[in-house]
Write a protein that holds these residues in place. Structure first.
Motif: not given
Length: 80
Positions: A38-57, A65-71
């Motif tokens: 959950h801390s990584d998800i928060k860091r994605y929201v805060d723009g602190k870390i770059n999610p990997t393709l696997l994380s996006l999936v 939701i679709s990946i396209s909606e997510l990005v």
């Protein structure tokens, strides 16, 4: 990280946060559904870390939701 990269990560984070709110889910609920911390998800929201393709999936599946909606964010969001 250059300014463009930071802006893109922040725009992604704003979009992820909005989707999370629309789905009425907590970081912990999302994390439990996608095998991420959950801390990584928060860091994605805060723009602190770059999610990997696997994380996006994993996130898109957890949020149903679709990946396209997510990005999905436009140039206007990058200027804010």
């Amino acid at each position: 990280m250059n300014d463009d990269s930071s802006e893109i990560l922040l725009a992604f984070g704003r979009n992820l946060e909005q989707i999370k709110k629309n789905k009425k889910m907590s970081y912990r609920q999302i994390a439990a559904k996608c095998d991420l911390e959950h801390s990584d998800i928060k860091r994605y929201v805060d723009g602190k870390i770059n999610p990997t393709l696997l994380s996006l999936v994993q996130l898109s599946r957890a949020l149903d939701i679709s990946i396209s909606e997510l990005v999905s964010f436009d140039e206007l969001e990058l200027e804010n």
